[in-house]
Design a protein around this motif. Structure first.
Motif, PDB file in Angstrom:
ATOM      1  N   ALA A  54       0.871  -1.183   0.000  1.00 32.03           N
ATOM      2  CA  ALA A  54       0.000   0.000   0.000  1.00 32.03           C
ATOM      3  C   ALA A  54       0.906   1.231   0.000  1.00 32.03           C
ATOM      4  O   ALA A  54       0.694   2.186   0.732  1.00 32.03           O
ATOM      5  N   GLU A  55       1.940   1.158  -0.874  1.00 29.51           N
ATOM      6  CA  GLU A  55       3.018   2.144  -0.822  1.00 29.51           C
ATOM      7  C   GLU A  55       2.680   3.484  -1.458  1.00 29.51           C
ATOM      8  O   GLU A  55       3.390   4.454  -1.218  1.00 29.51           O
ATOM      9  N   SER A  56       1.623   3.526  -2.256  1.00 28.28           N
ATOM     10  CA  SER A  56       1.380   4.746  -3.036  1.00 28.28           C
ATOM     11  C   SER A  56      -0.115   4.968  -3.254  1.00 28.28           C
ATOM     12  O   SER A  56      -0.930   4.053  -3.065  1.00 28.28           O
ATOM     13  N   GLY A  57      -0.443   6.190  -3.691  1.00 25.85           N
ATOM     14  CA  GLY A  57      -1.834   6.481  -4.043  1.00 25.85           C
ATOM     15  C   GLY A  57      -2.300   5.577  -5.173  1.00 25.85           C
ATOM     16  O   GLY A  57      -3.462   5.144  -5.218  1.00 25.85           O
ATOM     17  N   TRP A  58      -1.393   5.291  -6.100  1.00 24.63           N
ATOM     18  CA  TRP A  58      -1.717   4.390  -7.214  1.00 24.63           C
ATOM     19  C   TRP A  58      -2.141   3.034  -6.670  1.00 24.63           C
ATOM     20  O   TRP A  58      -3.133   2.462  -7.092  1.00 24.63           O
ATOM     21  N   ARG A  59      -1.350   2.525  -5.721  1.00 26.22           N
ATOM     22  CA  ARG A  59      -1.608   1.177  -5.206  1.00 26.22           C
ATOM     23  C   ARG A  59      -2.959   1.126  -4.490  1.00 26.22           C
ATOM     24  O   ARG A  59      -3.711   0.160  -4.612  1.00 26.22           O
ATOM     25  N   THR A  60      -3.249   2.183  -3.718  1.00 28.20           N
ATOM     26  CA  THR A  60      -4.522   2.240  -3.008  1.00 28.20           C
ATOM     27  C   THR A  60      -5.685   2.206  -4.006  1.00 28.20           C
ATOM     28  O   THR A  60      -6.664   1.474  -3.818  1.00 28.20           O
ATOM     29  N   VAL A 132      -0.732  -9.492 -12.258  1.00 27.99           N
ATOM     30  CA  VAL A 132      -1.398  -8.193 -12.228  1.00 27.99           C
ATOM     31  C   VAL A 132      -0.353  -7.080 -12.087  1.00 27.99           C
ATOM     32  O   VAL A 132       0.535  -7.175 -11.226  1.00 27.99           O
ATOM     33  N   ASP A 133      -0.440  -6.085 -12.917  1.00 30.66           N
ATOM     34  CA  ASP A 133       0.379  -4.870 -12.846  1.00 30.66           C
ATOM     35  C   ASP A 133       1.835  -5.118 -13.239  1.00 30.66           C
ATOM     36  O   ASP A 133       2.263  -4.696 -14.289  1.00 30.66           O
ATOM     37  N   ARG A 134       2.596  -5.786 -12.389  1.00 33.25           N
ATOM     38  CA  ARG A 134       4.018  -5.973 -12.681  1.00 33.25           C
ATOM     39  C   ARG A 134       4.295  -7.371 -13.243  1.00 33.25           C
ATOM     40  O   ARG A 134       3.453  -8.253 -13.119  1.00 33.25           O
ATOM     41  N   THR A 135       5.491  -7.528 -13.763  1.00 26.78           N
ATOM     42  CA  THR A 135       5.835  -8.772 -14.450  1.00 26.78           C
ATOM     43  C   THR A 135       6.886  -9.567 -13.674  1.00 26.78           C
ATOM     44  O   THR A 135       7.461  -9.058 -12.717  1.00 26.78           O
ATOM     45  N   ASP A 151       2.082  -0.470 -19.955  1.00 27.00           N
ATOM     46  CA  ASP A 151       3.340  -0.558 -20.697  1.00 27.00           C
ATOM     47  C   ASP A 151       4.334   0.408 -20.040  1.00 27.00           C
ATOM     48  O   ASP A 151       4.427   1.584 -20.408  1.00 27.00           O
ATOM     49  N   PHE A 152       5.073  -0.088 -19.054  1.00 21.45           N
ATOM     50  CA  PHE A 152       5.972   0.775 -18.278  1.00 21.45           C
ATOM     51  C   PHE A 152       7.074   1.384 -19.149  1.00 21.45           C
ATOM     52  O   PHE A 152       7.491   2.520 -18.932  1.00 21.45           O
ATOM     53  N   GLU A 153       7.552   0.603 -20.085  1.00 20.45           N
ATOM     54  CA  GLU A 153       8.643   1.119 -20.929  1.00 20.45           C
ATOM     55  C   GLU A 153       8.145   2.308 -21.756  1.00 20.45           C
ATOM     56  O   GLU A 153       8.838   3.322 -21.885  1.00 20.45           O
ATOM     57  N   GLY A 182       9.354  -4.439 -12.024  1.00 17.50           N
ATOM     58  CA  GLY A 182       9.090  -4.212 -13.444  1.00 17.50           C
ATOM     59  C   GLY A 182       8.885  -2.733 -13.745  1.00 17.50           C
ATOM     60  O   GLY A 182       9.348  -2.222 -14.756  1.00 17.50           O
ATOM     61  N   ALA A 183       8.206  -2.041 -12.842  1.00 18.88           N
ATOM     62  CA  ALA A 183       7.917  -0.623 -13.070  1.00 18.88           C
ATOM     63  C   ALA A 183       9.204   0.202 -13.074  1.00 18.88           C
ATOM     64  O   ALA A 183       9.338   1.148 -13.861  1.00 18.88           O
ATOM     65  N   GLN A 184      10.145  -0.136 -12.217  1.00 20.16           N
ATOM     66  CA  GLN A 184      11.431   0.595 -12.195  1.00 20.16           C
ATOM     67  C   GLN A 184      12.280   0.252 -13.420  1.00 20.16           C
ATOM     68  O   GLN A 184      12.765   1.126 -14.141  1.00 20.16           O
ATOM     69  N   ASP A 186      11.579  -1.058 -16.332  1.00 19.58           N
ATOM     70  CA  ASP A 186      11.094  -0.689 -17.665  1.00 19.58           C
ATOM     71  C   ASP A 186      10.948   0.818 -17.854  1.00 19.58           C
ATOM     72  O   ASP A 186      11.183   1.339 -18.945  1.00 19.58           O
ATOM     73  N   ARG A 187      10.529   1.529 -16.790  1.00 12.70           N
ATOM     74  CA  ARG A 187      10.435   3.000 -16.939  1.00 12.70           C
ATOM     75  C   ARG A 187      11.825   3.579 -17.172  1.00 12.70           C
ATOM     76  O   ARG A 187      12.010   4.488 -17.984  1.00 12.70           O
ATOM     77  N   GLU A 188      12.789   3.040 -16.453  1.00 11.86           N
ATOM     78  CA  GLU A 188      14.167   3.519 -16.622  1.00 11.86           C
ATOM     79  C   GLU A 188      14.667   3.230 -18.045  1.00 11.86           C
ATOM     80  O   GLU A 188      15.279   4.082 -18.679  1.00 11.86           O
ATOM     81  N   ASN A 206      11.902   3.904  -3.575  1.00  7.61           N
ATOM     82  CA  ASN A 206      11.037   2.762  -3.228  1.00  7.61           C
ATOM     83  C   ASN A 206       9.546   3.039  -3.421  1.00  7.61           C
ATOM     84  O   ASN A 206       8.703   2.431  -2.749  1.00  7.61           O
ATOM     85  N   PHE A 207       9.218   3.984  -4.304  1.00  7.57           N
ATOM     86  CA  PHE A 207       7.830   4.327  -4.637  1.00  7.57           C
ATOM     87  C   PHE A 207       7.075   4.998  -3.484  1.00  7.57           C
ATOM     88  O   PHE A 207       5.842   5.095  -3.548  1.00  7.57           O
ATOM     89  N   THR A 208       7.775   5.413  -2.416  1.00  7.94           N
ATOM     90  CA  THR A 208       7.048   6.072  -1.320  1.00  7.94           C
ATOM     91  C   THR A 208       7.449   7.544  -1.210  1.00  7.94           C
ATOM     92  O   THR A 208       8.571   7.933  -1.588  1.00  7.94           O
ATOM     93  N   THR A 231      10.736  11.285 -11.849  1.00 12.26           N
ATOM     94  CA  THR A 231      10.375  10.394 -10.764  1.00 12.26           C
ATOM     95  C   THR A 231       9.483   9.266 -11.285  1.00 12.26           C
ATOM     96  O   THR A 231       8.560   9.519 -12.072  1.00 12.26           O
ATOM     97  N   HIS A 232       9.754   8.053 -10.848  1.00  9.32           N
ATOM     98  CA  HIS A 232       9.006   6.896 -11.347  1.00  9.32           C
ATOM     99  C   HIS A 232       7.586   6.813 -10.788  1.00  9.32           C
ATOM    100  O   HIS A 232       6.827   5.943 -11.196  1.00  9.32           O
ATOM    101  N   ASN A 233       7.238   7.654  -9.792  1.00  9.47           N
ATOM    102  CA  ASN A 233       5.812   7.777  -9.447  1.00  9.47           C
ATOM    103  C   ASN A 233       5.530   9.101  -8.745  1.00  9.47           C
ATOM    104  O   ASN A 233       6.445   9.826  -8.325  1.00  9.47           O
ATOM    105  N   ASP A 234       4.228   9.418  -8.656  1.00 11.07           N
ATOM    106  CA  ASP A 234       3.816  10.714  -8.083  1.00 11.07           C
ATOM    107  C   ASP A 234       4.182  10.835  -6.613  1.00 11.07           C
ATOM    108  O   ASP A 234       4.566  11.917  -6.155  1.00 11.07           O
ATOM    109  N   VAL A 260       5.215   9.979 -13.106  1.00 11.46           N
ATOM    110  CA  VAL A 260       4.359   8.924 -13.669  1.00 11.46           C
ATOM    111  C   VAL A 260       3.288   8.577 -12.644  1.00 11.46           C
ATOM    112  O   VAL A 260       3.582   8.533 -11.439  1.00 11.46           O
ATOM    113  N   ASP A 261       2.105   8.341 -13.091  1.00 10.14           N
ATOM    114  CA  ASP A 261       0.929   7.838 -12.355  1.00 10.14           C
ATOM    115  C   ASP A 261      -0.316   8.654 -12.697  1.00 10.14           C
ATOM    116  O   ASP A 261      -1.245   8.121 -13.266  1.00 10.14           O
ATOM    117  N   GLY A 262      -0.349   9.926 -12.229  1.00 14.24           N
ATOM    118  CA  GLY A 262      -1.559  10.722 -12.471  1.00 14.24           C
ATOM    119  C   GLY A 262      -2.612  10.521 -11.407  1.00 14.24           C
ATOM    120  O   GLY A 262      -3.809  10.577 -11.707  1.00 14.24           O
TER     121      GLY A 262
HETATM  122  O1  AHR Z   1       3.600  -0.913 -10.515  1.00 14.49           O
HETATM  123  C1  AHR Z   1       2.969   0.329 -10.645  1.00 14.49           C
HETATM  124  C2  AHR Z   1       3.656   1.324  -9.763  1.00 14.49           C
HETATM  125  O2  AHR Z   1       3.647   0.856  -8.440  1.00 14.49           O
HETATM  126  C3  AHR Z   1       3.032   2.691  -9.684  1.00 14.49           C
HETATM  127  O3  AHR Z   1       3.506   3.583 -10.632  1.00 14.49           O
HETATM  128  C4  AHR Z   1       3.499   3.122  -8.341  1.00 14.49           C
HETATM  129  O4  AHR Z   1       2.866   4.268  -7.848  1.00 14.49           O
HETATM  130  C5  AHR Z   1       3.248   1.895  -7.572  1.00 14.49           C
HETATM  131  O5  AHR Z   1       3.791   1.868  -6.343  1.00 14.49           O
END
Ligand code: AHR
Length: 327
Positions: A54-60, A132-135, A151-153, A182-184, A186-188, A206-208, A231-234, A260-262
């Protein structure tokens, strides 16, 4: 000839697809971080879902979307476990799902590697996996039935293209997500493939938000020439805003921020001029996941991957857009 397991799963799935369920979900807890919606009807599809945290607004938002779709009313008996961003917790949850003989296992892997043993165990059990979400990066053959995510890349590439067009001379600090996720990764890859030459330094937050702030505090000392942060997330970007302001600089001007996220807080930062560009990563795909889970449980053919559609936001985004944002 079908094994007894296959026969039972096919039966459950067939009943599940053809029946409308009206039982209400009742929350329960059987371990730290785990919840069970009991009931779901005799034909319900039992799904073990290991959310990574539950590290981010996205995850919630993603968790809310999954729980809103995999309800007993929709024909599911959801066993939800939050791994608190620890792979060992996820592996334990996955083994518990096998022991409980669920119909489908779904999970968002916190990092890509280290799943070989447990994925082989799941495969041997005959329970299908929905990623789901990551690979994952695994030596197990055909480890999952289907994957749904972004598509993180491409997200990283879109961010890089904005920098190439709007800040071609910027000195970039890259605030990475959880290393090995995967999100780190591929985005990188996507971002660095476009403007890697502009990157002066990198570190993980660490996405927090808290770790993002700490990483940027250090970066502003180590790389004082930094005038743009990717930044890899908001959430980490919002931590970066705090660090930049604490250093007496103006986020969005002295140090631009591309994120990234929105999520709503990220778009608010864009409207407030503290973020400069946000590439969306849409977390609201619970309904699509529910359809895939039912199809997989029913033994139907499903696409190997489903890419969730994203867009991007610049500073023309309005307060009305933020207010209309659902997460
Ligand atoms: O895997 C998706 C990523 O994970 C989101 O961009 C990030 O906010 C979450 O923690």
């Amino acid at each position: 000839m079908s094994s007894p397991r296959t026969t039972r799963r096919s039966f459950v799935a067939a009943v599940g697809v053809a029946t409308l369920w009206g039982l209400s979900a009742c929350g329960g807890g059987d371990a730290a971080g785990s919840e069970t919606a009991e009931g779901g009807g005799s034909g319900a599809v039992t799904v073990g879902f290991s959310q990574l945290g539950a590290e981010s607004g996205w995850r919630t938002a993603n968790t809310e979307s999954v729980k809103a779709a995999l309800t007993s009313a929709n024909g599911f008996d959801l066993k939800f476990v939050d791994a608190q961003q620890k792979q060992e917790n996820q592996i334990k949850a996955l083994r518990d799902f096998v022991a409980q003989d669920v119909d489908v296992i779904a999970f968002s892997p916190v990092i890509e590697t280290g799943w070989d043993e447990v994925l082989q165990e799941i495969k041997d059990s005959g329970i299908p996996v929905v990623l789901v979400d990551r690979t994952v990066d695994t030596s197990v053959k055909d480890p999952y039935a289907t994957w749904i995510g972004a598509d993180f890349e491409q997200e990283g590439k879109t961010a890089g293209e904005w920098v190439a067009q709007n800040a071609p001379d910027a000195k970039v600090f890259e605030l990475q997500g959880t290393l090995g996720s995967g999100a780190q990764v591929d985005r990188e890859k996507g971002f660095d493939g476009v403007v890697g030459k502009q990157v002066v330094g990198k570190a993980s937050g660490n996405f927090t938000r808290a770790e993002g702030k700490t990483a940027v505090e250090a970066a502003l000392q180590t790389y004082p020439e930094t005038n743009l942060i990717f930044t890899h997330n908001d959430d980490m970007g919002l931590g970066a805003v705090e660090a930049i302001e604490a250093a007496g600089k103006v986020p969005g001007k002295d140090v631009k921020i591309v994120s990234v996220d929105g999520v709503r807080d990220g778009l608010q930062a864009l409207v407030d001029g503290k973020f400069n560009y946000v590439v969306e990563c849409n977390p609201v795909f619970g309904d699509q996941l529910a359809t895939l889970v039912k199809d997989v449980a029913a033994g139907k053919d499903v696409p190997k991957e489903t890419i969730v559609q994203d867009k991007a936001f610049d500073q023309s985004t309005t307060q009305a857009d933020v207010d209309a944002r659902k997460y």
